[in-house]
Design an enzyme around this catalytic site. Structure first.
Site, mmCIF file in Angstrom:
data_model
loop_
_atom_site.group_PDB
_atom_site.id
_atom_site.type_symbol
_atom_site.label_atom_id
_atom_site.label_comp_id
_atom_site.label_asym_id
_atom_site.label_seq_id
_atom_site.Cartn_x
_atom_site.Cartn_y
_atom_site.Cartn_z
ATOM 1 N N ASP A 39 76.566 20.292 66.736
ATOM 2 C CA ASP A 39 77.851 20.889 67.110
ATOM 3 C C ASP A 39 78.880 20.517 66.049
ATOM 4 O O ASP A 39 79.344 19.377 65.984
ATOM 5 C CB ASP A 39 78.279 20.368 68.480
ATOM 6 N N GLU B 253 79.189 23.399 48.564
ATOM 7 C CA GLU B 253 79.980 22.584 47.637
ATOM 8 C C GLU B 253 79.083 21.980 46.556
ATOM 9 O O GLU B 253 78.308 21.053 46.804
ATOM 10 C CB GLU B 253 80.705 21.463 48.396
ATOM 11 N N HIS C 132 82.496 17.518 38.773
ATOM 12 C CA HIS C 132 82.736 18.684 39.612
ATOM 13 C C HIS C 132 82.910 19.954 38.788
ATOM 14 O O HIS C 132 82.513 21.045 39.212
ATOM 15 C CB HIS C 132 83.958 18.448 40.503
#
Length: 534
Positions: free
Chosen positions: A430, A230, A521
């Site tokens: 995890d 991202e 972004h």
């Protein structure tokens, strides 16, 4: 009397000839293949020669006793010389220390002599069912054609086998699969982390920092690796870290820690009373069974609660530097088998009361993993560089908390999950634990009339610096970058994560306030036309 499954094999190890004769006769009549041994050494030789569906093992014998035989069996299993053995312990004596040791070593059941055929059948049938359920995982699914070769090497880890599997899939799917073959170390190291390996997934890795942290375990400046696809994410955290340096380090503290799992005992008559009384009177022995000889696993307490017709017990552990869920699964399973053997009460190893791999409001309140709080002052100078003020930032955060609460969000934050995910990916954690670990409450307060105090509380942070995926190549290197690889590092690691999460909260909030969030972004986080060609 019902017949047992035919053509199953049992090894009976007992120094009493009468017991050997009677048990041998019982199993032969029910269609079993039976071997008998009058001593531990002879039994061990038999186990190395063939595999048995079940072993009945006496505790008290001259020479090697039952627990010593079990220890040698486990050593043989560890060294891959024999398959995992299902062992039922038999004893005619109330030897509590031997009972505890047997369950520490993973005995499936513990039965007292003299025993009747019903109890024996239940114990052996349970052992068989457990072994049969594992066969589903041990046997690969039936493959259509190419693919006896693939079937044969499906589970193999050697580099040649991994490459061959990628070749077969590439031909079948007509996809080159070139990049997933880029593992830089011997793929045999993947054993215990993944099954049916075919290669490596590559995720871009960035670095932020150094971030100044002042905690009980993490003190100093730390570079933090973050793995993500991202765009703009790493940049956001890096900007926040640089602006925090104007005011000083992030203050961090661990408020609590403990990992828990909750088995349940179904109630049909008075099982809750029997289990409750036994646990109260035998907690020290249950603790011995659960902890075994583990260096990391410490049983702190057992909380008990009746839920409907279920008696649920919360086994709470300190797992040290290990993530710990596999560890406490094993520990609690052994402890419950011990409780079952002593009370006759059946159990299910897992309920859903611990909220493992789920979001749980109870865990938010009572804890699961580490609860870590980070606090820092963002100076008016730093806020000015983001083109916001403390008053505007606090107003924005307060409104977000109000709207989030209306949506049922109990812990409102800006984007804590982004930072935690990126660090977890980089360090071999995890990933499914993000369902719990992403819980973060971010609050703000105006101080000195113009600065902003920001506080982030991560309520259910599960992580490890030993075991699991932390020992793989890139993952261990990323932990080493922070000085967080190995024993004695998990508390330090949790404090660095909390500080980094805080650093990403206020720059993103400022971007929303100044209406630059979309532009940032669009500039840094879009990769529309770039595709890596085969």
């Amino acid at each position: 009397m019902p017949n047992l499954v035919t053509k199953k094999s049992v090894l009976i190890i007992d120094d009493d000839k009468l017991v050997l004769r009677s048990l041998s006769s019982f199993f032969i009549k029910n269609g079993w293949s039976v071997d008998i041994c009058q001593g531990g050494l002879e039994g061990l030789k038999r186990v190395e020669e063939r595999k048995y569906d079940c072993i009945l093992l006496d505790v008290r014998m001259p020479g090697l006793d039952g627990t010593e035989v079990m220890e040698r069996l486990r050593d043989l299993e560890e060294n891959k010389k024999i398959d995992k053995q299902k062992v039922i312990i038999m004893t005619g004596y109330a030897d509590e220390s031997a009972s505890i040791k047997a369950f520490q070593l993973g005995a499936y059941h513990y039965i007292q002599k003299p025993f009747d055929s019903v109890n024996l059948l239940e114990a052996v049938t349970g052992t068989l069912n457990a072994a049969k359920s594992l066969e589903v995982f041990d046997s690969p699914p039936v493959e259509e054609a190419e693919e006896q070769t693939f079937k044969k090497i499906r589970k193999l880890y050697e580099p040649e086998s991994v490459e061959k599997k990628a070749d077969i899939l590439s031909r079948q799917l007509e996809v080159p699969l070139r990049h997933i073959r880029g593992c830089t170390y011997d793929t045999n190291y993947l054993k215990g982390n993944i099954e049916n390996p075919i290669g490596i997934v590559q995720i871009p890795l960035g670095i932020v920092g150094p971030i100044s942290v002042h905690g009980s375990h993490a003190v100093g400046d730390f570079w933090v690796p973050m793995a993500t696809t991202e765009g703009a994410l790493v940049l956001t955290y890096d900007v926040g870290i640089r602006l925090l340096k104007i005011s000083g380090p992030v203050e961090v503290e661990i408020l609590s820690k403990g990992v828990h799992i909750d088995p349940m005992f179904p109630i049909t008559t008075d099982e809750d009373r029997r289990v409750n009384d036994f646990v109260d009177s035998s907690l020290a022995m249950i603790k011995q069974v659960a902890e075994g000889d583990s260096r990391h696993c410490k049983l702190l307490q057992i909380k008990k609660k009746r839920i409907g017709n279920n008696f649920v017990m919360k086994f709470i552990y300190d797992t040290g530097d290990a993530h710990g869920l596999n560890m406490i699964n094993n520990a609690t399973f052994n402890a419950c088998k011990y409780i079952e053997a002593k009370t006759g009460c059946h159990f299910y190893h897992r309920s859903h009361y611990s909220g493992i791999k789920h979001h749980s409001l109870l865990n938010e309140q009572e804890g699961q993993g580490r609860c870590v709080r980070a606090r820092a002052v963002v100076s008016s100078k730093a806020l000015g560089m983001l083109k916001v003020t403390a008053a505007v930032m606090k107003d924005f955060f307060d409104r977000c908390m109000e709207c989030g609460a209306a949506a049922g969000i109990s812990a409102v934050n800006v984007h804590a999950a982004n930072g935690i995910t990126a660090i977890y990916l980089a360090t071999g954690q995890d990933m499914a634990d993000l369902s719990m670990s992403n819980i973060c409450a971010t609050t703000t307060e105006i101080v000195s009339g113009k600065d902003l105090l920001i506080e982030c509380t991560l309520r259910n942070l599960l992580l490890g610096t030993v075991g699991g995926g932390t020992g793989l190549g890139t993952q261990s290197e990323c932990l080493k970058v922070m000085g967080c690889f190995g024993s004695g590092k998990a508390d330090k690691f949790s404090e660095i994560i909390a500080a980094t999460v805080l650093a990403g909260e206020f720059p993103t909030a400022a971007a929303v306030i100044t209406r630059t969030y979309v532009d940032i972004h669009n500039k840094y986080g879009r990769n529309k036309d770039k595709i890596i060609r085969d």
